[in-house]
Design a protein around this motif. Structure first.
Motif, PDB file in Angstrom:
ATOM      1  N   LEU A 240       0.833  -1.210   0.000  1.00 45.62           N
ATOM      2  CA  LEU A 240       0.000   0.000   0.000  1.00 45.62           C
ATOM      3  C   LEU A 240       0.864   1.255   0.000  1.00 45.62           C
ATOM      4  O   LEU A 240       0.605   2.208  -0.724  1.00 45.62           O
ATOM      5  CB  LEU A 240      -0.913   0.015   1.238  1.00 45.62           C
ATOM      6  N   THR A 241       1.869   1.257   0.872  1.00 44.62           N
ATOM      7  CA  THR A 241       2.777   2.415   0.924  1.00 44.62           C
ATOM      8  C   THR A 241       4.216   1.932   1.052  1.00 44.62           C
ATOM      9  O   THR A 241       4.485   0.893   1.667  1.00 44.62           O
ATOM     10  CB  THR A 241       2.482   3.329   2.143  1.00 44.62           C
ATOM     11  N   ILE A 242       5.106   2.718   0.486  1.00 40.52           N
ATOM     12  CA  ILE A 242       6.537   2.433   0.619  1.00 40.52           C
ATOM     13  C   ILE A 242       7.193   3.757   1.022  1.00 40.52           C
ATOM     14  O   ILE A 242       7.131   4.744   0.265  1.00 40.52           O
ATOM     15  CB  ILE A 242       7.142   1.912  -0.710  1.00 40.52           C
ATOM     16  N   SER A 243       7.764   3.798   2.218  1.00 44.59           N
ATOM     17  CA  SER A 243       8.360   5.048   2.697  1.00 44.59           C
ATOM     18  C   SER A 243       9.872   4.944   2.662  1.00 44.59           C
ATOM     19  O   SER A 243      10.443   3.917   3.038  1.00 44.59           O
ATOM     20  CB  SER A 243       7.928   5.332   4.131  1.00 44.59           C
ATOM     21  N   VAL A 244      10.507   6.023   2.217  1.00 44.36           N
ATOM     22  CA  VAL A 244      11.965   6.104   2.256  1.00 44.36           C
ATOM     23  C   VAL A 244      12.291   7.005   3.435  1.00 44.36           C
ATOM     24  O   VAL A 244      11.802   8.128   3.505  1.00 44.36           O
ATOM     25  CB  VAL A 244      12.542   6.793   0.999  1.00 44.36           C
ATOM     26  N   ILE A 245      13.088   6.517   4.353  1.00 47.65           N
ATOM     27  CA  ILE A 245      13.411   7.320   5.536  1.00 47.65           C
ATOM     28  C   ILE A 245      14.875   7.741   5.460  1.00 47.65           C
ATOM     29  O   ILE A 245      15.768   6.892   5.351  1.00 47.65           O
ATOM     30  CB  ILE A 245      13.172   6.516   6.829  1.00 47.65           C
ATOM     31  N   SER A 246      15.125   9.044   5.482  1.00 44.98           N
ATOM     32  CA  SER A 246      16.509   9.532   5.502  1.00 44.98           C
ATOM     33  C   SER A 246      16.540  10.877   6.225  1.00 44.98           C
ATOM     34  O   SER A 246      15.525  11.568   6.284  1.00 44.98           O
ATOM     35  CB  SER A 246      17.046   9.675   4.080  1.00 44.98           C
ATOM     36  N   PRO A 247      17.698  11.246   6.764  1.00 40.82           N
ATOM     37  CA  PRO A 247      17.769  12.495   7.542  1.00 40.82           C
ATOM     38  C   PRO A 247      17.698  13.752   6.683  1.00 40.82           C
ATOM     39  O   PRO A 247      17.486  14.845   7.205  1.00 40.82           O
ATOM     40  CB  PRO A 247      19.134  12.423   8.244  1.00 40.82           C
ATOM     41  N   MET A 248      17.871  13.604   5.373  1.00 38.43           N
ATOM     42  CA  MET A 248      17.879  14.786   4.501  1.00 38.43           C
ATOM     43  C   MET A 248      16.453  15.335   4.333  1.00 38.43           C
ATOM     44  O   MET A 248      15.480  14.631   4.534  1.00 38.43           O
ATOM     45  CB  MET A 248      18.393  14.415   3.107  1.00 38.43           C
ATOM     46  N   ALA A 249      16.394  16.606   3.890  1.00 36.14           N
ATOM     47  CA  ALA A 249      15.092  17.263   3.715  1.00 36.14           C
ATOM     48  C   ALA A 249      14.273  16.582   2.621  1.00 36.14           C
ATOM     49  O   ALA A 249      13.044  16.595   2.634  1.00 36.14           O
ATOM     50  CB  ALA A 249      15.293  18.725   3.364  1.00 36.14           C
ATOM     51  N   GLY A 309      14.147  12.049   8.792  1.00 38.55           N
ATOM     52  CA  GLY A 309      14.505  11.772  10.182  1.00 38.55           C
ATOM     53  C   GLY A 309      15.518  10.651  10.305  1.00 38.55           C
ATOM     54  O   GLY A 309      15.795   9.936   9.344  1.00 38.55           O
ATOM     55  N   ARG A 310      16.080  10.567  11.521  1.00 41.22           N
ATOM     56  CA  ARG A 310      16.947   9.429  11.846  1.00 41.22           C
ATOM     57  C   ARG A 310      16.130   8.449  12.664  1.00 41.22           C
ATOM     58  O   ARG A 310      15.432   8.863  13.593  1.00 41.22           O
ATOM     59  CB  ARG A 310      18.117   9.889  12.730  1.00 41.22           C
ATOM     60  N   VAL A 311      16.232   7.167  12.329  1.00 40.51           N
ATOM     61  CA  VAL A 311      15.490   6.173  13.109  1.00 40.51           C
ATOM     62  C   VAL A 311      16.260   5.945  14.399  1.00 40.51           C
ATOM     63  O   VAL A 311      17.416   5.505  14.383  1.00 40.51           O
ATOM     64  CB  VAL A 311      15.324   4.861  12.324  1.00 40.51           C
ATOM     65  N   THR A 312      15.632   6.297  15.534  1.00 43.87           N
ATOM     66  CA  THR A 312      16.347   6.179  16.804  1.00 43.87           C
ATOM     67  C   THR A 312      15.801   5.045  17.680  1.00 43.87           C
ATOM     68  O   THR A 312      16.410   4.669  18.655  1.00 43.87           O
ATOM     69  CB  THR A 312      16.277   7.504  17.601  1.00 43.87           C
ATOM     70  N   LYS A 313      14.645   4.520  17.319  1.00 43.60           N
ATOM     71  CA  LYS A 313      14.086   3.427  18.118  1.00 43.60           C
ATOM     72  C   LYS A 313      13.226   2.526  17.224  1.00 43.60           C
ATOM     73  O   LYS A 313      12.495   3.031  16.365  1.00 43.60           O
ATOM     74  CB  LYS A 313      13.202   4.026  19.212  1.00 43.60           C
ATOM     75  N   VAL A 314      13.333   1.221  17.452  1.00 40.99           N
ATOM     76  CA  VAL A 314      12.472   0.265  16.739  1.00 40.99           C
ATOM     77  C   VAL A 314      11.815  -0.612  17.800  1.00 40.99           C
ATOM     78  O   VAL A 314      12.510  -1.288  18.557  1.00 40.99           O
ATOM     79  CB  VAL A 314      13.306  -0.636  15.791  1.00 40.99           C
ATOM     80  N   VAL A 315      10.502  -0.560  17.862  1.00 39.30           N
ATOM     81  CA  VAL A 315       9.808  -1.345  18.901  1.00 39.30           C
ATOM     82  C   VAL A 315       8.741  -2.216  18.228  1.00 39.30           C
ATOM     83  O   VAL A 315       7.903  -1.702  17.478  1.00 39.30           O
ATOM     84  CB  VAL A 315       9.118  -0.391  19.923  1.00 39.30           C
ATOM     85  N   PRO A 316       8.762  -3.543  18.496  1.00 37.56           N
ATOM     86  CA  PRO A 316       7.701  -4.395  17.942  1.00 37.56           C
ATOM     87  C   PRO A 316       6.340  -3.975  18.509  1.00 37.56           C
ATOM     88  O   PRO A 316       6.231  -3.696  19.701  1.00 37.56           O
ATOM     89  CB  PRO A 316       8.066  -5.806  18.424  1.00 37.56           C
ATOM     90  N   ALA A 317       5.348  -3.859  17.625  1.00 42.58           N
ATOM     91  CA  ALA A 317       4.003  -3.461  18.067  1.00 42.58           C
ATOM     92  C   ALA A 317       3.014  -4.391  17.384  1.00 42.58           C
ATOM     93  O   ALA A 317       2.589  -4.134  16.259  1.00 42.58           O
ATOM     94  CB  ALA A 317       3.738  -2.005  17.690  1.00 42.58           C
ATOM     95  N   GLY A 318       2.680  -5.495  18.053  1.00 43.93           N
ATOM     96  CA  GLY A 318       1.821  -6.513  17.442  1.00 43.93           C
ATOM     97  C   GLY A 318       2.531  -7.101  16.237  1.00 43.93           C
ATOM     98  O   GLY A 318       3.695  -7.503  16.324  1.00 43.93           O
ATOM     99  N   ASP A 319       1.830  -7.116  15.084  1.00 37.86           N
ATOM    100  CA  ASP A 319       2.440  -7.656  13.868  1.00 37.86           C
ATOM    101  C   ASP A 319       3.340  -6.654  13.179  1.00 37.86           C
ATOM    102  O   ASP A 319       3.990  -6.967  12.177  1.00 37.86           O
ATOM    103  CB  ASP A 319       1.338  -8.079  12.882  1.00 37.86           C
ATOM    104  N   SER A 320       3.326  -5.437  13.678  1.00 39.18           N
ATOM    105  CA  SER A 320       4.138  -4.423  12.978  1.00 39.18           C
ATOM    106  C   SER A 320       5.251  -3.895  13.877  1.00 39.18           C
ATOM    107  O   SER A 320       5.484  -4.397  14.978  1.00 39.18           O
ATOM    108  CB  SER A 320       3.233  -3.293  12.484  1.00 39.18           C
ATOM    109  N   LEU A 321       5.929  -2.864  13.382  1.00 37.07           N
ATOM    110  CA  LEU A 321       7.056  -2.286  14.110  1.00 37.07           C
ATOM    111  C   LEU A 321       6.836  -0.785  14.212  1.00 37.07           C
ATOM    112  O   LEU A 321       6.455  -0.148  13.219  1.00 37.07           O
ATOM    113  CB  LEU A 321       8.349  -2.522  13.327  1.00 37.07           C
ATOM    114  N   ALA A 322       7.084  -0.237  15.396  1.00 39.30           N
ATOM    115  CA  ALA A 322       6.958   1.222  15.562  1.00 39.30           C
ATOM    116  C   ALA A 322       8.356   1.832  15.481  1.00 39.30           C
ATOM    117  O   ALA A 322       9.242   1.498  16.269  1.00 39.30           O
ATOM    118  CB  ALA A 322       6.315   1.521  16.906  1.00 39.30           C
ATOM    119  N   LEU A 323       8.537   2.703  14.500  1.00 38.58           N
ATOM    120  CA  LEU A 323       9.838   3.342  14.310  1.00 38.58           C
ATOM    121  C   LEU A 323       9.767   4.789  14.792  1.00 38.58           C
ATOM    122  O   LEU A 323       8.867   5.533  14.385  1.00 38.58           O
ATOM    123  CB  LEU A 323      10.219   3.350  12.817  1.00 38.58           C
TER     124      LEU A 323
END
Ligand SMILES: Cc1cc2nc3c(=O)[nH]c(=O)nc-3n(C[C@H](O)[C@H](O)[C@H](O)COP(=O)(O)OP(=O)(O)OC[C@H]3O[C@@H](n4cnc5c(N)ncnc54)[C@H](O)[C@@H]3O)c2cc1C
Length: 438
Positions: A240-249, A309-323
């Motif tokens: 459904l969605t594909i997100s690219v995460i990077s610290p740049m604007a 942004g910078r990913v600073t935490k990854v926490v399992p949340a049910g079947d998914s992950l909270a970043l």
């Protein structure tokens, strides 16, 4: 003294040895140039390459950086001899360039009978596995001295002593005057240990087996070439969605005009730029940018978004992950995904893990303090080696800031080999009897 005089002075000196870690494009560029110089009767070191997998290993699925099916971002004509403009062997430069052209991308196509087809198809960028085939063809053509095994330890003791372990666990110690380290290191690192957080090696392994976990919200962490290739793959899957995460604007497109490219092909102007100007060029053209081709394939896909942004935490949340995404001027944000690919790329200092303490201390002394990326990058000299070490340690992957943005990538492999080889023969005074020994 003229460079040519240096060549003549050392012509009758014993052959020196240069050991290269990794049989990728840089190793092939240096080995082919050395082969050509020696065949023209010019002094050049014996080049021995140690490779963990196969020639061109990181361009094949087994290397863990690609599935081999994606395409080169740069033109394949930027091959191991490019830009075919040797300048240091006065009177013989064009002869060297002509001899190098026997190992060019187009010679490879001609030899395989596919040159006309490649031209008629509009000179497409080859798939990564075809690029590996080109490198393997060069290796065979120059009769590359190749040792298959993983370099596990490096120590400096008058010469470089390198411990290589083969697939059966048997260890060999190789010894050489000069050492060149290539490649980005391993791709098996992931931000968190969780079956839905994939390292880039696992990602390509699963993609190759067509068994990527089904997901509706995927995230790719990283904004460079590694992330670009992973996205290029993910958009072919139902999500459904594909997100690219990077610290740049934003995700920048690689600047590909003549003016930008020419700084990569010919770094002659680089020294005249301030550090800030150099950073700007690298940011605009190399780090955190996607190639024009990758951008084009993503542009039309409304599922793809960028999150800063910078990913600073990854926490399992049910079947998914909270970043948790952290940005300097904003409050932290939490986003949920059910598949995360850590595509942050190689570790620039990966090779230090192989150095013993004494060697690391020598390197620290040479660079003037603790071994940080900045400090090592600033210590890289014209010959792409660390200034001030007793034996040459060539680190082209760290030469962008000090010597030119094209040295870590495929932009000026011919210039890279000229720079490395012009100093190796004149450098060491170790006897030939000590040349690479098992
Ligand atoms: C997916 C992807 C696409 C890219 N596309 C482009 C592009 O289009 N244009 C461009 O300019 N750059 C591109 N790059 C950047 C690219 O990595 C460099 O340009 C180039 O490959 C680096 O060449 P190299 O010779 O340093 O290393 P590599 O080609 O990475 O080769 C390193 C070799 O070292 C071996 N090795 C690793 N560790 C050891 C060890 N301990 N002992 C022995 N051998 C070891 C590996 O098996 C590998 O074969 C891309 C990178 C990636 C990840």
């Amino acid at each position: 003294m003229q460079p040519w005089a240096v060549l003549e002075r050392v012509e009758n000196e014993p052959v020196q040895t240069l050991l290269v870690v990794g049989a990728g494009p840089k190793a092939l560029a240096v080995a082919a140039k050395s082969h050509v110089l020696r065949s023209l009767g010019l002094p050049a070191p014996r080049v021995v390459v140690v490779e963990a997998h196969a020639v061109g290993g990181n361009w094949l699925p087994t290397g863990g950086w690609t599935d081999g099916q994606h395409r080169l971002g740069t033109s394949p004509e930027k091959d191991i001899g490019f830009p075919y403009h040797s300048t240091w062997a006065r009177g013989r430069n064009r002869e060297i360039d002509r001899a190098m052209s026997a190992y060019s991308w187009t010679s490879f196509l001609i030899e395989h009978g596919t040159y006309a087809e490649w031209i008629d198809r509009g000179r497409p960028s080859p798939q990564h596995h075809v690029w590996a085939k080109y490198l393997q063809w060069v290796a065979k053509s120059i009769d590359l001295e190749l040792v298959i095994g993983r370099v596990e330890q490096i120590r400096h003791d008058n010469r470089w002593q390198v411990r290589v372990v083969d697939a059966d666990g048997a260890a060999t110690e190789l010894s050489a005057d000069g050492l060149m380290i290539t490649g980005p290191g391993r791709s098996s690192r992931a931000l968190a240990e969780h079956p839905r957080v994939l390292s880039i090696a696992t990602f390509w392994d699963l993609a190759g087996k067509r068994s990527l976990p089904a997901a509706s919200r995927a995230a790719v962490i990283g904004g460079g070439e590694t992330a670009g290739s992973a996205l290029d793959e993910l958009v072919r899957h139902e999500m459904l969605t594909i997100s690219v995460i990077s610290p740049m604007a934003t995700i920048y497109t690689r600047g590909e005009s003549y003016f930008e490219n020419s700084l990569f092909s010919d770094p002659v102007k680089w020294n005249a730029l301030s550090i800030q100007e150099r950073r700007d060029v690298i940011r605009r053209t190399d780090r955190g940018v996607f190639s024009v081709r990758v951008q084009e394939s993503l542009l039309g896909d409304s599922r793809v978004h960028h999150l800063q942004g910078r990913v600073t935490k990854v926490v399992p949340a049910g079947d998914s992950l909270a970043l948790t995404l952290t940005n300097e001027l904003r409050a932290d944000q939490v986003h949920n995904f059910d598949l995360v690919v850590d595509a942050t790329g190689g570790q620039p200092l990966w090779f230090l893990e192989m150095f013993d303490q004494q060697t690391a201390d020598q390197l620290e002394l040479a660079v003037g303090g603790p071994l940080t990326q900045n400090r090592i990058e600033s210590s890289i000299g014209y010959d792409l080696a660390v200034n001030g070490l007793a034996s040459k340690l060539y680190l082209p992957n760290m030469a962008a800031m000090a010597q030119g943005p094209g040295f870590p990538n495929l932009s000026c492999l011919g210039e890279l080999s000229d720079r490395v080889l012009r100093t190796v023969p004149a450098r060491s005074h170790v006897s030939a009897a000590q040349a690479i020994s098992r």
